[in-house]
Design a protein around this motif. Structure first.
Motif, short mmCIF file in Angstrom:
data_model
loop_
_atom_site.label_atom_id
_atom_site.label_comp_id
_atom_site.label_asym_id
_atom_site.label_seq_id
_atom_site.Cartn_x
_atom_site.Cartn_y
_atom_site.Cartn_z
N VAL A 94 23.17 50.70 38.19
CA VAL A 94 23.90 49.44 38.25
C VAL A 94 23.67 48.80 39.62
O VAL A 94 24.01 49.38 40.65
CB VAL A 94 25.41 49.63 38.01
N PHE A 95 23.09 47.62 39.61
CA PHE A 95 22.91 46.82 40.82
C PHE A 95 24.14 45.95 40.98
O PHE A 95 24.47 45.16 40.09
CB PHE A 95 21.66 45.94 40.71
N THR A 96 24.82 46.09 42.12
CA THR A 96 26.04 45.34 42.39
C THR A 96 25.71 44.20 43.35
O THR A 96 25.15 44.42 44.42
CB THR A 96 27.11 46.25 43.01
N PHE A 97 26.05 42.99 42.93
CA PHE A 97 25.81 41.79 43.73
C PHE A 97 27.15 41.21 44.18
O PHE A 97 28.19 41.48 43.59
CB PHE A 97 25.05 40.74 42.92
N HIS A 98 27.10 40.37 45.20
CA HIS A 98 28.30 39.73 45.75
C HIS A 98 28.04 38.23 45.89
O HIS A 98 26.95 37.83 46.30
CB HIS A 98 28.60 40.35 47.13
N ALA A 99 29.03 37.45 45.55
CA ALA A 99 28.95 36.00 45.74
C ALA A 99 30.28 35.48 46.25
O ALA A 99 31.34 35.85 45.74
CB ALA A 99 28.60 35.30 44.43
N GLU A 100 30.23 34.65 47.29
CA GLU A 100 31.42 33.96 47.77
C GLU A 100 31.34 32.47 47.49
O GLU A 100 32.32 31.76 47.66
CB GLU A 100 31.62 34.21 49.27
N THR A 101 30.16 32.01 47.08
CA THR A 101 30.00 30.60 46.72
C THR A 101 29.34 30.50 45.35
O THR A 101 28.48 31.32 45.01
CB THR A 101 29.15 29.84 47.77
N TRP A 102 29.74 29.49 44.61
CA TRP A 102 29.22 29.23 43.28
C TRP A 102 29.64 27.83 42.89
O TRP A 102 30.45 27.20 43.55
CB TRP A 102 29.75 30.25 42.25
N THR A 103 29.08 27.35 41.81
CA THR A 103 29.46 26.04 41.28
C THR A 103 30.21 26.26 39.98
O THR A 103 29.79 27.06 39.14
CB THR A 103 28.20 25.18 41.02
N GLY A 104 31.31 25.54 39.81
CA GLY A 104 32.13 25.65 38.61
C GLY A 104 33.34 26.54 38.84
O GLY A 104 33.31 27.44 39.68
N GLU A 105 34.39 26.26 38.11
CA GLU A 105 35.60 27.09 38.17
C GLU A 105 35.47 28.19 37.11
O GLU A 105 35.21 27.90 35.94
CB GLU A 105 36.84 26.24 37.90
N PRO A 106 35.62 29.46 37.50
CA PRO A 106 35.49 30.53 36.52
C PRO A 106 36.48 30.38 35.36
O PRO A 106 37.64 30.04 35.56
CB PRO A 106 35.81 31.79 37.34
N TYR A 107 35.97 30.61 34.16
CA TYR A 107 36.81 30.62 32.97
C TYR A 107 36.18 31.57 31.96
O TYR A 107 35.01 31.97 32.09
CB TYR A 107 36.97 29.21 32.38
N ASN A 108 36.93 31.93 30.96
CA ASN A 108 36.48 32.89 29.96
C ASN A 108 35.56 32.22 28.95
O ASN A 108 36.02 31.53 28.05
CB ASN A 108 37.69 33.51 29.26
N ARG A 109 34.26 32.46 29.09
CA ARG A 109 33.29 31.87 28.15
C ARG A 109 33.02 32.76 26.96
O ARG A 109 32.29 32.37 26.06
CB ARG A 109 31.97 31.61 28.88
N GLU A 110 33.56 33.99 26.97
CA GLU A 110 33.32 34.92 25.86
C GLU A 110 34.65 35.47 25.32
O GLU A 110 34.90 36.66 25.39
CB GLU A 110 32.42 36.07 26.31
#
Length: 159
Positions: A94-110
């Motif tokens: 398992v490759f673990t990535f980190h993000a502190e910036t992104w575009t869009g507000e997270p929401y449940n797409r599934e």
């Protein structure tokens, strides 16, 4: 019979990615539902690689598919790799990535595979959280980049 030589087929080890999405010192987790594996448990967004896909493309795809955020490749950092032996017998990298910036507000797409999406403080991670998420977060918080989990001859890094 496949034309792919045995040496290139792998040995049943699944390769997966997960993303630690952090905002204001809180981690975004999703609650598994209707997946057939660890339903009711929390985990970081992620999943297995698709055929011909590299790990960075996979984590960007999974972030969009699961929580609707778009990531810029230069702003996503690989923070840890885990080699996990499941109690059920499966083995994963398992490759673990980190993000502190992104575009869009997270929401449940599934919603058919995820019953909830919440932000948790690092010291508030629910006990019912997948081993890979707990271990990846633990490595990230300690500035470590590699760990093994579930192997009897090695100490666990799942925190």
């Amino acid at each position: 019979m496949s034309d792919v030589p045995n040496a290139l087929r792998g040995n049943g080890i699944a390769v997966a990615v997960q993303l630690l999405i952090v905002r204001d010192g809180r981690l975004l987790l999703t609650r598994r539902h209707n997946t057939g594996f660890a339903d009711g448990d929390w985990n970081a967004p992620g999943g297995r690689l698709e055929q011909g896909e590299h790990v960075l493309a996979a984590v960007i795809r999974e972030a969009n598919e699961e929580v609707g955020v778009q990531l810029v490749p230069d702003e996503v950092r690989m923070v840890a790799v885990l080699h996990i032996q499941s109690p059920l017998g499966g083995t994963r990298i398992v490759f673990t990535f980190h993000a502190e910036t992104w575009t869009g507000e997270p929401y449940n797409r599934e919603p058919e595979r995820c019953s909830d999406l919440r932000w948790f403080g690092f010291d508030e991670i629910p006990p019912a959280t997948l081993l890979s998420t707990r271990a990846g977060l633990n490595l990230f918080l300690h500035g470590e980049h590699f760990g093994v989990c579930g192997w009897s001859q090695h100490p666990s890094v799942d925190g």
